[in-house]
Motif scaffolding. Sequence first.
Motif, PDB file in Angstrom:
ATOM      1  N   CYS A 149      77.612  72.443  46.945  1.00  0.00           N
ATOM      2  CA  CYS A 149      79.026  72.154  47.033  1.00  0.00           C
ATOM      3  C   CYS A 149      80.001  72.969  45.961  1.00  0.00           C
ATOM      4  O   CYS A 149      79.709  73.059  44.883  1.00  0.00           O
ATOM      5  N   SER A 163      79.467  66.890  43.345  1.00  0.00           N
ATOM      6  CA  SER A 163      80.754  67.781  42.743  1.00  0.00           C
ATOM      7  C   SER A 163      80.152  68.832  42.130  1.00  0.00           C
ATOM      8  O   SER A 163      79.024  68.716  41.483  1.00  0.00           O
ATOM      9  N   GLY A 170      77.295  69.542  51.866  1.00  0.00           N
ATOM     10  CA  GLY A 170      78.493  69.563  51.059  1.00  0.00           C
ATOM     11  C   GLY A 170      79.261  70.907  51.568  1.00  0.00           C
ATOM     12  O   GLY A 170      78.855  71.314  52.727  1.00  0.00           O
TER      13      GLY A 170
END
Length: 375
Positions: free
Chosen positions: A86, A96, A131
């Motif tokens: 992602c 993240s 993601g």
Amino acid sequence: MQTTFQQLFDTYNWDEVQNRIYRSTAADVERALAKRKRNIDDFATLISPAAAPYLEQMAQMSHALTKKRFGKTIQMYAPMYLSNECNNICTYCGFSLDNKIPRKTLNPVEIEQEITVIKKEGFDHILLVTGEANHTVNMHYFIKSIQQIKAHFSNISIEVQPLSEEEYNQLHDAGVYSVLVYQETYHRDVYKAYHPKGKKSNFDFRLNTPDRIGKAGIHKMGLGVLLGLEDWRTDSFFNALHIDYLQRTYWQSKYSVSFPRLRPAEGIIEPNFIMEDRDLLQLICAYRIWNEDLEISLSTRENETFRDNVIPLGVTTMSAGSKTNPGGYSTEPESLEQFEVSDERPAVEIAKIISERGYEPVWKDWDRAYCGVTI
Ligand code: SF4
């Protein structure tokens, strides 16, 4: 008439909505419960603190309305995480960009291994999750993966980055039944703080995504907010407003709502707003009493006791035995999860509990042949 949800959304003010919800009285609640058809203002009343003492009555109504519309059935599905790559920073998510975890995107052999395990558990409905990493997890990858997966599953849902209308058209043609996209929070400033970097930081592009999905004629859309980022009542009002607008505008599509509560994951923040089990039950009942056609989905983020107890109270769809990392079903976990699953029981055990409560676990209720798409 508005041509996008944003035009309607921009006529609302967060603080005014919040005040309106919190000012609701017992008389407002009783009026809303006594109606035959309820509108979005009634929904605001039913999620208010004033409605909390009416939870028993709301639960009974929610049970009766769900049984009338959906019978005593619970649709079963499993998420398959194709990738944890992602490029976004979302401060609540284990995937993240700034979390230094091993990254992985499944290749066709690894997808096949996941399919084998998930099919063995009995699932015929699959939710594909990734993601947002456009250089590897892009339309080419989605279409190739869907072509491979649709030979094994009747019903494919997808939860990936927001796409263009043309790309949703391609997913529709490839055999995708349902698209899930959660706004996370409808509070613009708070949204910016939780999404500081990457394409996801564009609030408006995300807000207008369900319009693009609707225009592409996708059969079903799933909406929701991440509960714990902002005041759950105000965020849920805007989520319901969004669904209300979509149902009137893209009336051919079906709709579902989910209630992800913020769960622990690598490097993430604590919830700013705590939502108790009792609040979540109130929210589920409010959605059902407001909207009889809405599918209501509950994931393994929730704990065993809550999931077992809420089966007859409005829920229509449940995941089970979920793994939230790519390759999680078939190989030793090499990559970290998106979030920690709370209910870790296998699908067969969940199906047994559903049956013991007098409900039928439904593994298949759709065949792609219904819409003329061949496999
Ligand atoms: S929530 Fe989605 S977009 Fe944000 S970091 Fe996690 S996977 Fe990426």
